[in-house]
Design an enzyme around this catalytic site. Structure first.
Site, PDB file in Angstrom:
ATOM      1  N   ASP A 286      22.121 -15.134 -17.288  1.00  0.00           N
ATOM      2  CA  ASP A 286      21.033 -16.227 -17.041  1.00  0.00           C
ATOM      3  C   ASP A 286      19.765 -15.841 -15.931  1.00  0.00           C
ATOM      4  O   ASP A 286      20.382 -15.254 -14.836  1.00  0.00           O
ATOM      5  CB  ASP A 286      22.074 -17.342 -16.493  1.00  0.00           C
TER       6      ASP A 286
ATOM      7  N   ILE B   9      23.292 -26.025 -19.385  1.00  0.00           N
ATOM      8  CA  ILE B   9      23.898 -26.955 -18.488  1.00  0.00           C
ATOM      9  C   ILE B   9      24.715 -26.219 -17.352  1.00  0.00           C
ATOM     10  O   ILE B   9      25.821 -25.809 -17.797  1.00  0.00           O
ATOM     11  CB  ILE B   9      24.579 -27.972 -19.373  1.00  0.00           C
TER      12      ILE B   9
HETATM   13  P1  13P Z   1      21.059 -27.333 -14.609  1.00  0.00           P
HETATM   14  O1  13P Z   1      20.823 -27.343 -13.222  1.00  0.00           O
HETATM   15  O2  13P Z   1      20.142 -28.601 -15.010  1.00  0.00           O
HETATM   16  O3  13P Z   1      22.491 -27.654 -15.098  1.00  0.00           O
HETATM   17  O4  13P Z   1      20.449 -26.130 -15.331  1.00  0.00           O
HETATM   18  C1  13P Z   1      20.973 -25.121 -15.815  1.00  0.00           C
HETATM   19  C2  13P Z   1      20.498 -24.042 -15.926  1.00  0.00           C
HETATM   20  O5  13P Z   1      19.189 -23.962 -16.428  1.00  0.00           O
HETATM   21  C3  13P Z   1      20.992 -22.591 -16.191  1.00  0.00           C
HETATM   22  O6  13P Z   1      19.952 -21.521 -15.980  1.00  0.00           O
HETATM   23  O1  G3H Z   2      19.863 -21.420 -13.257  1.00  0.00           O
HETATM   24  C1  G3H Z   2      20.360 -21.991 -12.601  1.00  0.00           C
HETATM   25  C2  G3H Z   2      21.874 -21.691 -12.830  1.00  0.00           C
HETATM   26  O2  G3H Z   2      22.423 -23.099 -12.627  1.00  0.00           O
HETATM   27  C3  G3H Z   2      22.553 -20.854 -12.174  1.00  0.00           C
HETATM   28  O3  G3H Z   2      22.561 -21.040 -10.679  1.00  0.00           O
HETATM   29  O4  G3H Z   2      21.895 -19.082  -9.350  1.00  0.00           O
HETATM   30  O5  G3H Z   2      23.332 -21.005  -8.416  1.00  0.00           O
HETATM   31  O6  G3H Z   2      24.435 -19.580 -10.118  1.00  0.00           O
HETATM   32  P1  G3H Z   2      23.078 -20.251  -9.592  1.00  0.00           P
HETATM   33 ZN    ZN Z   3      18.016 -22.021 -16.071  1.00  0.00          ZN
END
Ligand code: 13P
Ligand code: G3H
Ligand code: ZN
Length: 426
Positions: free
Chosen positions: A188, A372
């Site tokens: 991510d 999410i």
């Molecule tokens: P939220 O903070 O809305 O859960 O978004 C999660 C997200 O985009 C993770 O990359």
């Molecule tokens: O994009 C954000 C996600 O909620 C991941 O959050 O970088 O705090 O793990 P984090």
């Molecule tokens: Zn994100």
């Protein structure tokens, strides 16, 4: 069906006979419900492949790729001093292909989601309870699922451990009755080529390279570089155009910069990315809108945020018909969870998320992945606060993390079934 695999390397894998293991790659054993001992007695390969066999498979793939492009795997991956049989590279890192872990990439999953008018849930995990809840919910609802690992999660939980957890998740899903689990392990918000490469090399089946804060040409160049590397291993790549307001990759953006539909064809063509995250008004965290951007619902007294920019999404879909679109920052920030947290000592003020109705609408379009994370954090925190307030003498973590896991599972099942429409699609 009986498969016979003759291993070239010396070691435990030599001449192993595989029976009734219906996966065509000979990697798995679909005979769910039988004990490990029974499976072994039946001649099925169970658990991790032996060192010799895994190396032999890697070697075969490497030879195949070398044939294709005239370069060895280690040459193309920029790694040298590969020690055959020991599975180590010069920096002591093991190369793992996600297919050997039973994971899948996003390509087919997204195609079906677009055609079927639903979205795949992408849930972040940082610990065992989150992962258990995600897998249980996905198995229960028969939903494909994307397991997301952020850079922060890697720092928190250790990248190797998270990868083994994902491998374990595949086996766990089988135990729960999914014969062919559809699980993606996804990076991510990758913020550099090196991070994406490291994930590809470690067994991720999908990576996001988020160059959305960079000037356009730099975003294109970085995304293209990641795509060129990842595609050699059939790992799919998500790019991003447009900037979400709030904190992203430790970069704070005061305002949204919506994706410009006139740029998307050029971006996708030049980079070769497999999916595109866009900005249409969602943002990360539990405070997606300022109170002054919202109006108050007279019936409930709750803050109602402004609608997402569906015109921008329509513009993107018109330019890129049938191309997989991704929405980040899609937590709905359920008020019941916020209320529970505040009731039991928390202080979340004016937290506002994306109404589920808007996500339902998006899921029916070319939006085929909805991410999410915050909702899971809220569910977990609410449950932990409740237990610890109700039972101040409790100090067994299982007694508060267990209920937290149950609440997260309910949340994930709700998202699959009632919001994204992914239930029954695995
Ligand atoms: P939220 O903070 O809305 O859960 O978004 C999660 C997200 O985009 C993770 O990359
Ligand atoms: O994009 C954000 C996600 O909620 C991941 O959050 O970088 O705090 O793990 P984090
Ligand atoms: Zn994100």
């Amino acid at each position: 069906m009986t498969l016979f695999v003759g291993f070239m390397c010396t070691g435990r894998g030599r001449g192993l006979e595989i029976k009734d293991c219906d996966r065509k790659d000979g990697q798995g054993d679909s005979s769910v419900g039988r004990s490990v001992r029974e499976k072994r007695q039946a001649g099925c390969r169970v658990g991790k492949p032996s060192v010799g066999s895994e190396w032999e498979m890697q070697n075969k793939k490497s030879a195949f790729r070398q044939k294709k492009c005239g370069q060895s795997f280690s040459e193309r991956s920029g790694m040298c001093n590969f020690v055959p049989g020991k599975r180590t590279f010069n920096n002591n890192r093991v190369m793992v292909n996600y297919k050997d872990l039973g994971l899948v990439n996003t390509r087919e999953m997204f195609k079906r989601a677009i055609n079927g008018g639903y979205a795949i849930p992408a849930f972040n995990y940082n610990n065992m309870e989150q992962l258990q809840a995600i897998i249980k919910a996905a198995a229960d609802k028969k939903s494909p699922v994307i397991l997301q690992v952020s850079k922060g999660a890697r720092n928190y939980a250790n990248q190797t451990l998270l990868r083994y957890m994902a491998e374990g998740a595949v086996e766990y899903a089988k135990e729960l009755g999914c014969h062919h689990p559809e699980i993606v392990l996804h990076l991510d918000h990758g913020d550099s080529f090196e991070l994406c490469k490291s994930c590809v090399d470690m067994g991720f089946s999908s990576v996001m390279i988020d160059g959305s804060h960079l000037p356009y040409d730099e975003n294109v160049a970085l995304t293209k570089k990641v795509v060129e590397y990842a595609h050699q291993f059939d790992v799919t790549v998500e790019g991003e155009l447009g900037v979400l307001a709030g904190v992203e990759d430790e970069v704070v953006a005061e305002h949204h910069t919506y994706t410009r539909p006139e740029e998307v064809v050029d971006f996708v063509t030049k980079t070769g990315c497999d999916s595109l995250a866009i900005s249409i008004g969602t943002s990360h965290g539990a405070y997606k809108f300022k109170p002054e951007q919202c109006h108050v619902d007279p019936a409930t007294g709750r803050l109602v945020p402004p609608p997402l920019a569906f015109d921008v999404l329509d513009g993107v879909m018109k330019e890129l018909p049938g191309f997989p679109i991704v929405l980040h920052g899609s937590s709905s920030v359920p008020q019941e969870e916020v209320d529970t947290i505040n009731k039991y000592g928390g202080a979340l003020k004016a937290a506002v998320g994306i109404p589920e109705e808007e996500l339902r609408k998006a899921a029916k379009s070319a939006v085929c992945k909805i991410t999410i994370d915050s909702d899971s954090r809220l569910a977990m925190t609410a449950a932990v606060r409740l237990v610890l307030t109700d039972k101040p003498a409790e100090f067994d973590p299982r007694k508060y993390l267990g209920p937290a896991r149950e609440e997260m599972k309910k949340l994930y099942m709700h998202k699959c079934e009632k919001v994204l429409g992914s239930a029954g699609k695995a």
